[in-house]
Write an enzyme that holds these catalytic residues in place. Structure first.
Site, PDB file in Angstrom:
ATOM      1  N   ASP A  16     -25.630   8.432  23.476  1.00 15.01           N
ATOM      2  CA  ASP A  16     -25.542   6.986  23.491  1.00 15.01           C
ATOM      3  C   ASP A  16     -25.158   6.543  22.079  1.00 15.01           C
ATOM      4  O   ASP A  16     -25.449   7.244  21.120  1.00 15.01           O
ATOM      5  CB  ASP A  16     -26.927   6.451  23.879  1.00 15.01           C
ATOM      6  CG  ASP A  16     -26.945   4.956  24.028  1.00 15.01           C
ATOM      7  OD1 ASP A  16     -26.058   4.433  24.717  1.00 15.01           O
ATOM      8  OD2 ASP A  16     -27.839   4.316  23.463  1.00 15.01           O
ATOM      9  N   ASP A 208     -31.780   6.588  23.282  1.00 12.47           N
ATOM     10  CA  ASP A 208     -32.996   5.991  22.715  1.00 12.47           C
ATOM     11  C   ASP A 208     -33.764   5.182  23.753  1.00 12.47           C
ATOM     12  O   ASP A 208     -34.791   4.604  23.453  1.00 12.47           O
ATOM     13  CB  ASP A 208     -32.655   5.119  21.504  1.00 12.47           C
ATOM     14  CG  ASP A 208     -31.829   3.896  21.890  1.00 12.47           C
ATOM     15  OD1 ASP A 208     -31.335   3.839  23.031  1.00 12.47           O
ATOM     16  OD2 ASP A 208     -31.680   3.000  21.046  1.00 12.47           O
ATOM     17  N   ASP A 212     -30.622   3.097  28.738  1.00  7.32           N
ATOM     18  CA  ASP A 212     -30.084   4.394  29.139  1.00  7.32           C
ATOM     19  C   ASP A 212     -31.096   5.341  29.792  1.00  7.32           C
ATOM     20  O   ASP A 212     -30.817   6.521  29.963  1.00  7.32           O
ATOM     21  CB  ASP A 212     -29.350   5.078  27.972  1.00  7.32           C
ATOM     22  CG  ASP A 212     -30.247   5.311  26.771  1.00  7.32           C
ATOM     23  OD1 ASP A 212     -31.463   5.334  26.941  1.00  7.32           O
ATOM     24  OD2 ASP A 212     -29.700   5.469  25.665  1.00  7.32           O
TER      25      ASP A 212
HETATM   26  P1  ADP Z   1     -25.160   0.953  23.772  1.00  5.81           P
HETATM   27  O1  ADP Z   1     -24.556   1.396  25.048  1.00  5.81           O
HETATM   28  O2  ADP Z   1     -24.180   1.057  22.621  1.00  5.81           O
HETATM   29  O3  ADP Z   1     -26.461   1.605  23.451  1.00  5.81           O
HETATM   30  P2  ADP Z   1     -26.254  -1.431  25.061  1.00  5.81           P
HETATM   31  O4  ADP Z   1     -26.040  -0.850  26.413  1.00  5.81           O
HETATM   32  O5  ADP Z   1     -27.643  -1.655  24.605  1.00  5.81           O
HETATM   33  O6  ADP Z   1     -25.454  -0.628  23.918  1.00  5.81           O
HETATM   34  O7  ADP Z   1     -25.460  -2.808  24.980  1.00  5.81           O
HETATM   35  C1  ADP Z   1     -24.088  -2.832  25.234  1.00  5.81           C
HETATM   36  C2  ADP Z   1     -23.430  -4.099  24.777  1.00  5.81           C
HETATM   37  O8  ADP Z   1     -23.942  -5.206  25.518  1.00  5.81           O
HETATM   38  C3  ADP Z   1     -23.661  -4.437  23.334  1.00  5.81           C
HETATM   39  O9  ADP Z   1     -22.734  -3.808  22.479  1.00  5.81           O
HETATM   40  C4  ADP Z   1     -23.474  -5.944  23.345  1.00  5.81           C
HETATM   41  O10 ADP Z   1     -22.097  -6.257  23.306  1.00  5.81           O
HETATM   42  C5  ADP Z   1     -23.998  -6.356  24.699  1.00  5.81           C
HETATM   43  N1  ADP Z   1     -25.414  -6.815  24.652  1.00  5.81           N
HETATM   44  C6  ADP Z   1     -26.485  -6.196  25.200  1.00  5.81           C
HETATM   45  N2  ADP Z   1     -27.608  -6.900  24.993  1.00  5.81           N
HETATM   46  C7  ADP Z   1     -27.258  -7.983  24.280  1.00  5.81           C
HETATM   47  C8  ADP Z   1     -27.966  -9.122  23.746  1.00  5.81           C
HETATM   48  N3  ADP Z   1     -29.279  -9.273  23.885  1.00  5.81           N
HETATM   49  N4  ADP Z   1     -27.245 -10.047  23.090  1.00  5.81           N
HETATM   50  C9  ADP Z   1     -25.911  -9.927  22.934  1.00  5.81           C
HETATM   51  N5  ADP Z   1     -25.192  -8.907  23.393  1.00  5.81           N
HETATM   52  C10 ADP Z   1     -25.841  -7.940  24.066  1.00  5.81           C
HETATM   53 MG    MG Z   2     -28.543   2.027  23.592  1.00  9.21          MG
END
Ligand code: ADP
Ligand code: MG
Length: 314
Positions: A16, A208, A212
């Site tokens: 991730d 983390d 995921d």
């Molecule tokens: P990753 O897959 O990189 O671990 P996440 O799945 O947690 O990231 O989130 C993916 C995307 O969704 C972030 O890059 C962001 O663009 C958007 N996102 C998620 N949660 C939020 C939030 N609370 N506020 C703004 N954008 C968010």
């Molecule tokens: Mg993440």
């Protein structure tokens, strides 16, 4: 146990991005009102904070940390995993999240260029783009070294993320990660993992736990960062004691070393027993030799196994 067995056969490591490859300590860099939008920087940040007030996402925390003033209470808030937040503030619908969230609500982004290569949070109110906030995250200090070691171990590396394609590509390029899948919703991550497994063989997923946990549970080996969420630690087969990426190649090395030692033990035990049997049939094996072939060999195998504790992981 079973995870150590599975770990030695892993062909690809799927990670991730946020919080695993990067630190997940986002910091607001710039606040950019859209051209022609009737809003200033302060107000844009204030509105974003109102949306993010209830979120525990690292992006939300960075926005709350950057705001200068108190923010209004939202009438309602709904967080969409992997996209952002939908809120109603002062009777108006406010969106705060990535392009995907805004596109899904039919916001016109044709004239929007934003800041490619960085993580952006877009804001819209009543169907109109108000602007965006640029936030930055940094890759972990040992990331490059850990990727190089995995490559040397013959592993394929892959990164999954809900973030934008350009941001994902920039990180992958910097670190030499083989495969990238971006703009994924939490449920898409499991599909992406399944595809990677079909292509490369047994996969280890490292995350983390923020958005995921299902993938962690669905991988051949699921590993959680020690800094991860509780959900991750529950869904994982392996939990690293720290947040270092070098734990990944180290764990593979330990699993492979353990296999080598157990093969040595099997070969040695069978070999000695066979030899003593032959000697016995020839009439030249003593009682004590037979005792050694059984208990003595078992003892030596145990001593050999203790070497597993000293496998060098650099
Ligand atoms: P990753 O897959 O990189 O671990 P996440 O799945 O947690 O990231 O989130 C993916 C995307 O969704 C972030 O890059 C962001 O663009 C958007 N996102 C998620 N949660 C939020 C939030 N609370 N506020 C703004 N954008 C968010
Ligand atoms: Mg993440």
């Amino acid at each position: 146990g079973a995870s150590l067995e599975a770990l030695k056969d892993v062909k690809a490591v799927v990670m991730d991005k946020t919080g695993t490859i990067t630190r997940g300590n986002f910091v607001v860099q710039r606040v950019c009102p859209a051209e022609g939008a009737d809003i200033d920087e302060n107000e844009l940040l204030w509105l974003a904070a109102a949306c993010e007030g209830a979120s525990t996402h690292p992006i939300a925390k960075s926005i709350l940390a950057a705001r200068q003033t108190d923010y209004p209470a939202a009438d309602s808030i709904r967080e969409q995993a992997g996209e952002g937040v939908e809120a109603v503030i002062g009777g108006k619908t406010v969106l705060c999240g990535n392009r995907k969230l805004l596109e899904r609500h039919g916001i016109d982004l044709a004239g929007f260029t934003g800041t490619p290569g960085s993580t952006e949070v877009l804001l819209a109110r009543d169907g109109q783009l108000l602007g965006h906030i640029v936030i930055a995250d940094t890759v972990k200090a040992d990331a490059k070294q850990a990727m190089d070691r995995m490559q040397a171990q013959g592993l394929t590396t892959a990164m999954l993320t809900g973030d934008a394609q350009e941001t994902a590509d920039a990180v992958a390029h910097e670190l030499g990660i083989h495969e990238v899948r971006a703009r994924l919703l939490p449920e898409d991550k499991l599909t992406a993992l399944t595809e990677l497994r079909e292509k490369h063989g047994a996969v280890m997923f490292v995350g983390d736990g923020i958005n995921d946990a299902p993938v962690l549970a669905g991988a051949d080996v699921g590993a959680a960062m020690g800094s991860g969420a509780d959900a991750a630690i529950e869904a994982a087969d392996v939990v690293f004691m720290n947040a270092d990426l070098s734990s990944i190649p180290a764990s593979v090395q330990i699993a492979r070393g353990a296999r080598r030692i157990s093969h040595q033990n099997i070969a040695f035990a069978l070999g000695v027993k066979l030899l003593v049997m032959v000697l016995g049939l020839a009439g030249i094996a003593s009682m004590w030799l037979a005792v050694f072939a059984d208990s003595g060999v078992a003892m030596l195998c145990v001593l050999n196994s203790i070497r597993m504790l000293y496998i060098k992981t650099e």
